[in-house]
Enzyme design. Structure first.
Site, PDB file in Angstrom:
ATOM      1  N   ARG A 119      84.437 -18.829-114.006  1.00 19.49           N
ATOM      2  CA  ARG A 119      85.727 -18.123-113.977  1.00 19.49           C
ATOM      3  C   ARG A 119      86.842 -19.152-113.928  1.00 19.49           C
ATOM      4  NH1 ARG A 119      85.857 -12.180-111.411  1.00 19.49           N
ATOM      5  NH2 ARG A 119      84.883 -11.286-113.271  1.00 19.49           N
ATOM      6  N   GLN A 124      88.213 -17.950-119.892  1.00 19.70           N
ATOM      7  CA  GLN A 124      88.670 -16.560-119.822  1.00 19.70           C
ATOM      8  C   GLN A 124      88.394 -15.785-121.100  1.00 19.70           C
ATOM      9  OE1 GLN A 124      92.799 -16.718-118.672  1.00 19.70           O
ATOM     10  NE2 GLN A 124      92.341 -16.176-116.565  1.00 19.70           N
ATOM     11  N   ASP A 127      84.834 -14.373-121.120  1.00 21.99           N
ATOM     12  CA  ASP A 127      84.402 -13.698-119.892  1.00 21.99           C
ATOM     13  C   ASP A 127      83.978 -12.263-120.199  1.00 21.99           C
ATOM     14  OD1 ASP A 127      84.016 -12.649-117.388  1.00 21.99           O
ATOM     15  OD2 ASP A 127      85.898 -13.399-116.542  1.00 21.99           O
ATOM     16  N   SER A 130      84.431  -9.593-117.304  1.00 20.25           N
ATOM     17  CA  SER A 130      85.774  -9.047-117.139  1.00 20.25           C
ATOM     18  C   SER A 130      86.131  -8.084-118.268  1.00 20.25           C
ATOM     19  CB  SER A 130      86.802 -10.176-117.071  1.00 20.25           C
ATOM     20  OG  SER A 130      86.646 -10.911-115.868  1.00 20.25           O
ATOM     21  N   TYR A 230      84.372 -14.348-106.864  1.00 16.03           N
ATOM     22  CA  TYR A 230      83.601 -13.216-106.375  1.00 16.03           C
ATOM     23  C   TYR A 230      83.570 -13.209-104.853  1.00 16.03           C
ATOM     24  CZ  TYR A 230      81.795 -12.801-111.116  1.00 16.03           C
ATOM     25  OH  TYR A 230      81.683 -12.642-112.468  1.00 16.03           O
TER      26      TYR A 230
END
Length: 380
Positions: A119, A124, A127, A130, A230
């Site tokens: 992360r 990004q 990901d 997400s 997390y």
């Protein structure tokens, strides 16, 4: 690079790992694409659109016979038999499942599992957790509201005033924040809870009320900060205080959307049966952790032990929704976003001559590479 895109065979899976848009971009970069006929049909991407983008339409064995295979889920046993040793497979391969990783290694595959992408800012655009959780939070909210047999916003009518629905969101990760935003747009009164201190500002910025459970020890504070974005499992002392507050707010809620799940871990129990017993008849619980609870090997439970995976059940007058693949219920956009994640990752393992070029020193490549040359490189 010769890239194959097979159809997904898991029940209720309607996503596809490449769209006509990403196929066109890959073809323009010098790759050849083999797309299994019908692979995108459930997500409303017809074969004709893939052909127009430059792909060759093939049967399953030809798609799996490509040098690189793009998948949504890890290959099943029948699919593994269609893949040659040395094939590169990229997808959401369940890296927390050691036996699954062993099967990929035994098949001689080079396996990249994008759930493990770090992360970081650079990662990004790759990901997948997400991109798919964002969709799941949105769809879960709409599913809850479609089952709720009252209006969601406050309405003032000639026949009287209708109160706004009260919605409680448990967990303010990507899915939870999208659930908050969606519920607020539709006029609900929203409260939300999360173990991470940083979540308070995010929750309140979306117009929801944060349910604050103070930290009383350094152990609680350190666990709440989490690792890699997390949350970590919280100490029992904090969980007891949170449980009491959640119980109090849950019995006043009309809808609960529960999203608390740490990848690779058993989902925490946040909504106990005695809470469900006291909730209002007709209330809704949507449990995004369904099938990952205390009995998770048997696909039972989630954040609420009464939830049943892939079922909608009624317990104590409360409807519990246990769908386990909300992203697939918005298959078109979910596929678009997922395919872009894969497209961005492919750039990391593509050399200047459009062939596979794996740099194990790259932190994103290293984090996602789990099997190579018959070996499981690491376990989570």
């Amino acid at each position: 690079m010769n890239i194959g895109v097979p159809a997904e065979i898991r029940p209720n899976e309607m996503r596809v790992a490449a769209t006509p848009d990403t196929v066109k971009k890959l073809v323009n970069l010098g790759h050849s694409l083999r797309v299994e006929s019908g692979a995108g049909a459930a997500a409303h991407f017809p074969d004709s659109a893939y052909a127009a983008a430059g792909a060759t339409l093939v049967e399953a064995d030809a798609a799996f016979g490509a040098q690189t295979v793009l998948k949504v889920h890890s290959p099943e046993d029948d699919e593994l038999r269609l893949m040659k040793p040395g094939t590169v497979v990229i997808g959401m391969l369940d890296p927390f499942n050691a036996s699954n990783m062993r099967a990929l290694a035994d098949a001689g595959l080079t396996a990249f599992s994008l759930e493990a992408a770090p992360r970081t800012t650079r990662a990004q655009s790759m990901d997948v957790l997400s991109s798919q959780a964002n969709i799941a939070g949105y769809k879960a909210t709409l599913v809850a509201m479609s089952m709720y047999q009252r209006f969601v916003p406050m309405l003032m009518t000639a026949a009287g005033t209708v109160k706004a629905a009260r919605i409680l969101i448990l967990g303010a990760g990507v899915a939870g924040l999208q659930a908050i935003a969606t519920a607020k747009r539709l006029g609900a009164v929203v409260e939300a809870s999360d173990v991470r201190p940083a979540a308070k500002e995010q929750i309140e910025s979306l117009g929801a009320k944060f349910l604050d459970v103070p930290y009383e020890t350094d152990e609680e504070r350190e666990a709440a900060v989490g690792v890699g974005g997390y949350a970590r499992p919280m100490p029992g002392s904090w969980l007891e205080r949170q449980s009491a507050l959640v119980h109090q707010r849950a019995i006043q809620a009309d809808i609960i959307i529960s999203t608390a799940l740490i990848p690779g871990r058993t989902a925490p129990t946040l909504i106990h049966e005695h809470t469900v017993e006291k909730m209002k008849p007709g209330s809704i619980i949507v449990d995004l952790a369904a099938g990952r609870g205390a009995q998770y090997q048997g696909r039972a439970g989630g954040n609420c032990p009464l939830t049943e995976a892939d079922k909608v059940v009624v317990r104590h007058g409360v409807r519990l929704v246990g769908h386990t693949n909300f992203a697939s219920m918005l298959a078109t956009d979910a596929s678009e976003l997922y395919a872009r994640n894969l497209l961005n990752f492919l750039a990391l393992i593509t050399g200047p001559d459009a062939t596979v070029s794996i740099d194990p020193a790259d932190p994103i490549v290293a984090a996602t590479l789990f099997a190579r040359d018959g070996q499981v490189l690491r376990t989570l």
